[in-house]
Design a protein around this motif. Structure first.
Motif, PDB file in Angstrom:
ATOM      1  N   SER A 171     -13.029 129.452 -23.145  1.00 19.82           N
ATOM      2  CA  SER A 171     -11.799 130.232 -22.994  1.00 19.82           C
ATOM      3  C   SER A 171     -10.804 129.397 -22.202  1.00 19.82           C
TER       4      SER A 171
ATOM      5  N   MET B 203     -11.422 140.807 -20.655  1.00 19.34           N
ATOM      6  CA  MET B 203     -12.399 139.763 -20.987  1.00 19.34           C
ATOM      7  C   MET B 203     -13.825 140.291 -21.035  1.00 19.34           C
TER       8      MET B 203
ATOM      9  N   ALA C  13      -6.861 129.614 -20.222  1.00 16.69           N
ATOM     10  CA  ALA C  13      -5.707 130.398 -19.773  1.00 16.69           C
ATOM     11  C   ALA C  13      -4.464 129.841 -20.459  1.00 16.69           C
TER      12      ALA C  13
ATOM     13  N   GLU D 179      -6.383 139.060 -19.788  1.00 17.62           N
ATOM     14  CA  GLU D 179      -7.555 138.690 -19.014  1.00 17.62           C
ATOM     15  C   GLU D 179      -8.350 139.900 -18.517  1.00 17.62           C
TER      16      GLU D 179
ATOM     17  N   GLN E  18      -3.387 135.946 -19.274  1.00 19.59           N
ATOM     18  CA  GLN E  18      -3.764 135.907 -20.692  1.00 19.59           C
ATOM     19  C   GLN E  18      -4.648 134.706 -20.969  1.00 19.59           C
ATOM     20  N   ARG E  19      -5.639 134.937 -21.837  1.00 21.26           N
ATOM     21  CA  ARG E  19      -6.583 133.878 -22.182  1.00 21.26           C
ATOM     22  C   ARG E  19      -6.784 133.821 -23.683  1.00 21.26           C
TER      23      ARG E  19
END
Length: 85
Positions: free
Chosen positions: A22, A5, A24, A2, A29-30
């Motif tokens: 997007s 991003m 999660a 993340e 973390q995505r």
């Protein structure tokens, strides 16, 4: 991750990309879903590796055909003017 991003979405936009969502997947973390022209993805794994400290990965799936922007069309035409066909 993340924390990357902003860098990632900026890089996608510079490649004529459009982020469409997007999600999660776990804390920090995505998964990013985006539409990009295939021609903009040459050597993208190296770029993604650099942007994410080696933690990012991507997959491809065909979505649709779309006309290239006028500026890109003109550049492609100019590059091929005079070539034997």
């Amino acid at each position: 991750p993340e924390v990357h991003m902003g860098d990632l979405t900026g890089d996608l936009a510079s490649r004529r990309g459009q982020v469409v969502g997007s999600t999660a997947i776990r804390p920090g973390q995505r998964v990013v879903r985006a539409l990009l022209p295939l021609s903009e993805l040459a050597n993208y794994q190296s770029r993604l590796h650099a942007l994410t400290g080696g933690q990012g990965r991507y997959t491809l799936r065909f979505s649709h055909y779309q006309a290239a922007p006028a500026g890109v069309q003109q550049a492609l035409t100019a590059a091929h003017v005079g070539e034997d066909v």
